[in-house]
Scaffold this active site. Structure first.
Site: not given
Length: 565
Positions: A312, A496
């Site tokens: 996403d 991340e």
């Protein structure tokens, strides 16, 4: 939601019959499912909408994670009574009636730590325990301690945790691996599936189904006992993903199941709700409003389903890579999801055999074999020479190459000749100086170029090794680890995602700032360190020179990312 059924009658295929038999086994562990906790947008109605729409907090997730201090119905009644009064202060009202999530303490690592020492020191920092939560808390309790990704992510996430667990296992923390498998089994028993994360607002969807692979990982330490222990939960999760299949005719879709015209059964991502996501409320409303030619509920469902995919967002789901409002996740059959479903069926067969049920094992093998044929038939682009997603609207395999194309190799579902072509495509189109590109498209979304993500690096590395493509696999690991090491040397943290067009830079794009911690990066980094360094000479930092190919390593692609798929 079903598409129109074909007019001609369809014969009952062997595969649904197999599924009926497999589902019959679920009765032995069927349990009473408690009342599903309501997400904050339902509990708080107009108050939630108003707080999010005025952007009271920079991050929409903040209020979604806030805990009501009393019955939400009473808070809502007070709000309706006070909101139009002179001098009403919404921020003060929220501060009085809610406990806001605490900012996590910034972790300052000890001076002089190696990369490995830093990661090993982070495990306790990222560990949480929530056996009990407040009555109206969006956080769902779990029986055992768990590891969170880090940053704004204060809860456990489904597919993230598989790659975190790889690192825990590499560090010898098998107790933590067992704890997290137990937590996910608890969620399956309680909710019927593993939600996106342990929040009430994540319950309407799952994520890439890695639970069976987690059990298989635990079985490396505990043997077949782990497979037998968690067989009921693996079966129950399989039932969740295949829910509705018994009523499908050829050419129809139901929730997460797709039945193609030749009765091939595949899966797609799906969210049971078609409203804005509480954690991204304003952004979703804006996205829907920007395309008045589509029903808002359709866009909301596709946004949510993209969140279920873990990607996403990405051009992978969009007709126009520059316009998020063109995404149509639910009309795309993903190659990575169906690879994982194949692996789930194979592990279910293995677990059933370990439990002494050879008949059921054979049924799952039949399902896996049928899915493998479906992957090769519908998810391979012969013209391009790589695996890709299937488009339900055009009835064709898509042309875009993404890192998801390596998943058939990761689960050993690929034909040998196609795996070799994938190695060439990966080296030519996706390998960059800082690791594996997610796609070759620059859209501004975080699951596109130039970002590289740890789980996709590992899937590619392991998948290519499965088919003897060690040189390309080692180069992916080497380039990505160099990126991680350079970033760590400068900033003393792992993040991340990374910009793979260079080395030493965190990634960008997406709905929120770059997060550090970071669970799956930690896990994959440990696996890769132990891959590139010989066991007799383990390394705590990335070596200064390529440890496997001393002279000429495979050169990454230097082509500019393309503007369209």
């Amino acid at each position: 939601m079903k598409s129109p059924a074909p007019s001609r009658p369809q014969k009952m295929a062997l595969i649904p019959a197999c599924i009926f038999l497999c589902f019959a086994a679920l009765s032995v562990q069927a349990e009473e499912t408690p009342v599903t906790p309501q997400p904050p947008d339902i509990l708080l109605g107009p108050l939630f909408n108003d707080v999010q729409n005025v952007k009271l907090f920079p991050d929409q997730k903040t209020f979604a994670d806030a805990v009501p201090n009393s019955d939400p119905l009473m808070i809502l009644a007070d709000y309706r009574m006070q909101q139009n009064q002179s001098g009403f202060d919404l921020r003060h009202f929220v501060n009085v009636n809610f406990t806001l999530p605490k900012e996590g303490e910034k972790y300052v690592p000890p001076e002089g730590q190696s990369l490995r020492e830093h990661i090993d020191g982070l495990w306790p920092v990222l560990t949480r325990s929530t056996e009990n939560t407040e009555k109206w808390d969006s956080l769902l309790p779990l029986p055992e301690p768990y590891v969170v990704p880090g940053g704004r992510f204060r809860e456990v996430y489904y597919w993230d945790n598989y790659f975190t667990m790889l690192g825990l296992a590499e560090s010898g923390h098998w107790d933590k691996v067992a704890d997290m498998v137990a937590n996910f089994a608890h969620e399956i028993n309680t909710y019927g599936h593993i939600p996106n994360g342990n929040r009430s607002y994540y319950l309407s969807r799952s994520q890439p189904p890695f639970f069976a692979l987690m059990v298989e990982l635990l079985a490396q330490h505990e043997g077949d006992a782990a497979l037998k222990q968690y067989l009921p939960q693996m079966q129950k999760e399989y039932a969740y993903w295949m829910d509705g299949v018994e009523n499908l005719q050829a050419g129809q879709q139901e929730k997460r199941v797709v039945k193609l015209q030749d009765s091939t059964l595949l899966n797609r991502y799906w969210d049971d709700r078609d409203t804005p996501r509480p954690e991204s409320w304003v952004e979703d409303i804006a996205t829907a409003k920007s395309n008045p030619n589509r029903p808002a509920t359709e866009i909301y469902r596709d946004l949510r389903s993209a969140a279920a995919s873990g990607w996403d967002f990405s051009s992978r789901w969009m007709d126009n890579p520059q316009q998020l409002n063109t995404l149509r996740t639910t009309s795309i059959v993903p190659v990575d999801l169906n690879s994982l479903m194949f692996k789930m069926e194979k592990i279910l067969a293995r677990a059933s055999k370990a439990a002494g049920d050879n008949a059921m094992a054979n049924q799952y093998e039949t399902l896996a074999n049928a899915r493998q044929k479906g992957i090769e038939k519908y998810l391979w682009n012969d013209q391009q020479g790589w695996y890709a997603d299937y488009d339900l609207k055009s009835h064709k395999v898509r042309n875009q190459l993404t890192a998801a194309a390596l998943f058939p190799l990761y689960v050993n579902a690929a034909a040998k000749d196609r795996a070799n072509k994938m190695a060439t495509a990966t080296k030519t189109h996706l390998l960059q100086p800082g690791g594996l590109n997610t796609t070759s498209v620059k859209s501004g979304q975080q699951w596109d170029a130039p970002n590289g993500w740890a789980p996709l690096q590992w899937v590619a590395t392991e998948g290519l090794q499965n088919y003897g493509q060690k040189e390309v696999a080692m180069d992916i690991s080497w380039h990505f680890l160099t990126n991680v090491q350079h970033t760590y040397d400068r900033e003393k943290k792992l993040v991340e995602k990374y910009d793979v067009s260079t080395t030493g830079t965190g990634g960008g794009g997406g709905e929120y700032p770059l997060q550090d911690g970071f669970g799956w990066t930690n896990g994959v980094t440990l696996k890769m360190l132990d891959l590139i360094c010989p066991k007799e000479q383990p390394c705590d930092n990335v070596p200064a020179t390529h440890p496997t190919v001393k002279s000429a390593t495979t050169q990454p692609s230097t082509k500019e990312a393309q503007p369209t798929p």
